[in-house]
Design a protein around this motif. Sequence first.
Motif, mmCIF file in Angstrom:
data_model
loop_
_atom_site.group_PDB
_atom_site.id
_atom_site.type_symbol
_atom_site.label_atom_id
_atom_site.label_comp_id
_atom_site.label_asym_id
_atom_site.label_seq_id
_atom_site.Cartn_x
_atom_site.Cartn_y
_atom_site.Cartn_z
ATOM 1 N N ASP A 46 0.510 -0.721 0.301
ATOM 2 C CA ASP A 46 -0.058 -0.207 0.070
ATOM 3 C C ASP A 46 1.207 1.612 0.151
ATOM 4 O O ASP A 46 0.822 2.336 -1.213
ATOM 5 N N ILE A 47 1.777 1.437 0.334
ATOM 6 C CA ILE A 47 2.764 2.163 1.032
ATOM 7 C C ILE A 47 3.731 2.659 -0.278
ATOM 8 O O ILE A 47 3.484 3.647 -0.963
ATOM 9 N N ILE A 48 3.927 1.514 -0.923
ATOM 10 C CA ILE A 48 5.143 1.817 -2.164
ATOM 11 C C ILE A 48 3.468 2.117 -3.541
ATOM 12 O O ILE A 48 3.465 2.593 -4.450
ATOM 13 N N ALA A 49 2.399 1.167 -3.511
ATOM 14 C CA ALA A 49 1.324 1.509 -4.834
ATOM 15 C C ALA A 49 0.741 2.886 -4.390
ATOM 16 O O ALA A 49 0.182 4.090 -5.510
ATOM 17 N N GLN A 50 0.773 3.659 -3.119
ATOM 18 C CA GLN A 50 0.960 5.491 -3.053
ATOM 19 C C GLN A 50 1.884 6.416 -3.788
ATOM 20 O O GLN A 50 1.527 7.418 -3.476
ATOM 21 N N GLY A 51 2.427 5.471 -3.921
ATOM 22 C CA GLY A 51 3.866 6.463 -4.110
ATOM 23 C C GLY A 51 5.160 6.980 -3.603
ATOM 24 O O GLY A 51 5.076 8.101 -3.518
ATOM 25 N N ARG A 52 4.700 6.162 -2.338
ATOM 26 C CA ARG A 52 5.705 7.224 -0.765
ATOM 27 C C ARG A 52 6.223 6.045 -0.424
ATOM 28 O O ARG A 52 6.218 6.032 0.726
ATOM 29 N N PHE A 53 7.180 5.418 -1.645
ATOM 30 C CA PHE A 53 7.919 3.874 -1.602
ATOM 31 C C PHE A 53 9.177 5.185 -0.117
ATOM 32 O O PHE A 53 9.948 4.412 0.599
ATOM 33 N N LEU A 54 9.942 6.211 -0.256
ATOM 34 C CA LEU A 54 10.429 6.704 0.728
ATOM 35 C C LEU A 54 9.951 6.637 2.530
ATOM 36 O O LEU A 54 11.093 7.156 2.836
ATOM 37 N N ASP A 55 8.850 6.648 2.000
ATOM 38 C CA ASP A 55 7.801 6.581 4.012
ATOM 39 C C ASP A 55 8.188 5.731 4.363
ATOM 40 O O ASP A 55 8.753 5.213 5.720
ATOM 41 N N LEU A 56 8.866 4.055 3.914
ATOM 42 C CA LEU A 56 9.279 3.504 4.797
ATOM 43 C C LEU A 56 10.559 4.098 5.171
ATOM 44 O O LEU A 56 11.706 3.126 5.819
ATOM 45 N N TYR A 57 11.374 5.171 4.897
ATOM 46 C CA TYR A 57 12.552 5.107 5.634
ATOM 47 C C TYR A 57 12.455 6.652 6.690
ATOM 48 O O TYR A 57 13.020 7.619 7.210
ATOM 49 N N SER A 58 10.786 6.850 6.737
ATOM 50 C CA SER A 58 10.637 7.752 7.715
ATOM 51 C C SER A 58 11.107 7.720 8.938
ATOM 52 O O SER A 58 11.115 6.622 9.538
ATOM 53 N N GLY A 59 11.395 8.831 9.474
ATOM 54 C CA GLY A 59 11.831 8.776 10.933
ATOM 55 C C GLY A 59 13.699 7.940 11.537
ATOM 56 O O GLY A 59 13.685 7.785 11.729
ATOM 57 N N LEU A 60 14.316 7.856 9.611
ATOM 58 C CA LEU A 60 15.473 7.182 9.656
ATOM 59 C C LEU A 60 16.214 8.436 10.215
ATOM 60 O O LEU A 60 17.597 7.866 11.242
ATOM 61 N N SER A 61 16.765 9.356 10.729
ATOM 62 C CA SER A 61 16.909 10.292 11.674
ATOM 63 C C SER A 61 17.291 10.619 12.666
ATOM 64 O O SER A 61 17.677 10.124 13.971
ATOM 65 N N ALA A 62 15.810 9.968 13.557
ATOM 66 C CA ALA A 62 15.623 9.366 14.268
ATOM 67 C C ALA A 62 16.137 8.397 15.384
ATOM 68 O O ALA A 62 16.592 8.027 16.105
ATOM 69 N N GLY A 63 15.903 7.214 14.261
ATOM 70 C CA GLY A 63 16.574 6.141 14.524
ATOM 71 C C GLY A 63 17.692 6.095 14.498
ATOM 72 O O GLY A 63 18.228 5.166 15.304
ATOM 73 N N LEU A 64 19.073 6.637 13.813
ATOM 74 C CA LEU A 64 19.619 6.936 13.640
ATOM 75 C C LEU A 64 20.791 7.699 14.950
ATOM 76 O O LEU A 64 21.769 6.679 15.768
ATOM 77 N N LEU A 65 19.551 9.272 15.763
ATOM 78 C CA LEU A 65 20.033 9.682 16.782
ATOM 79 C C LEU A 65 19.709 8.169 17.845
ATOM 80 O O LEU A 65 20.554 8.279 18.956
ATOM 81 N N ARG A 66 18.748 7.676 17.557
ATOM 82 C CA ARG A 66 18.495 6.834 18.459
ATOM 83 C C ARG A 66 19.006 6.140 19.030
ATOM 84 O O ARG A 66 20.181 5.427 19.419
ATOM 85 N N GLN A 67 20.128 5.248 17.846
ATOM 86 C CA GLN A 67 21.398 4.190 17.565
ATOM 87 C C GLN A 67 22.711 4.764 18.494
ATOM 88 O O GLN A 67 23.441 4.589 19.764
ATOM 89 N N ALA A 68 22.795 5.927 17.655
ATOM 90 C CA ALA A 68 24.226 7.264 18.521
ATOM 91 C C ALA A 68 24.146 6.760 19.992
ATOM 92 O O ALA A 68 24.566 7.712 20.071
#
Length: 322
Positions: free
Chosen positions: A72-94
């Motif tokens: 559904d995410i890809i069908a809506q043309g929002r492939f980059l939504d799969l990487y939503s919050g990556l900056s937060a994820g990286l900060l969390r790991q840091a």
Amino acid sequence: MSAAAPSRSARRGDFMRSPLVAAALPFVNGGAAGMIATSIIQPVDMVKVRLQLAGEGLSAAARPSPFTITRDIIAQGRFLDLYSGLSAGLLRQAVYTTARMGFFSTFMGKFGTKAKAENRSVTFAERSGASLAAGGLGAILGNPADLALIRMQSDGMRPAAERKNYSSVVNALTRIAKAEGILALWNGCIPTVARAMALNFGQLAFYSETKAQLSAYGAFEGYRGQEAYRNLGASAVAGFFASFFSLPFDFVKTRLQKQTKGPDGKLPYRGTMHCAMKVAKEEGLLRFYRGFGTYYVRIAPHAMLTVLFADWFLQLTKSGSV
């Protein structure tokens, strides 16, 4: 020139062996390894969060699968939504993984020294204590970034008019603190700490113990790359136990961190126990294990990659290559 090179190499070796650098390396290596692993696993984590939030408050809600959510995410043309919050994820790991991996290595070093002095092996109880303490300390420090990650990943589930459209983790943290108060950044801290302790217990204690047992029994002895096979096997075992012990806490944490005040100005959940009781009553006990397959697929490779990269960085820093 030939005399200068060994001198520079010797100085670098002395620097790498200095007490301060030696104490900091487990933290730096662990954080860097966690950030790399998160960059690879982020889409799986995104789907896991969407699974946990689907059908909130409804016992008979249609049960989506990881494949339908991704489709559904890809069908809506929002492939980059799969990487939503990556900056937060990286900060969390840091913050979180730097702390938990560093503290675990530090605690295990102390236990190892004690065990050697007593002419015995490190016990499973000592591994467990080190993993539980490291997980709890890391979770407290990393909770704000974890909350921002959940908010950013769940934002796409809201109606377009109600989305916050956070541009980055800094933007999310700033807006949440301004709108809800600085302490709101520690919403869900109790289940986050419980989840981290459960996950660390399953991941680090079982990984360390399984690896030690495989070595003791000579598993994969004679195979080329036997250490890599042991690491892989231990990671798979650790990934299962980390997932099994921590998923219910992760589920409650996600619900608490995602919630915002409704039109009446009230939050859906008053706290950890209220959230757990409400979900159990309205949605059933099995809802706590919704997305277990996705969660395992996210946890096991992340655990394996984090440990492998941490070991690789450790070898590089020991050899003075970096």
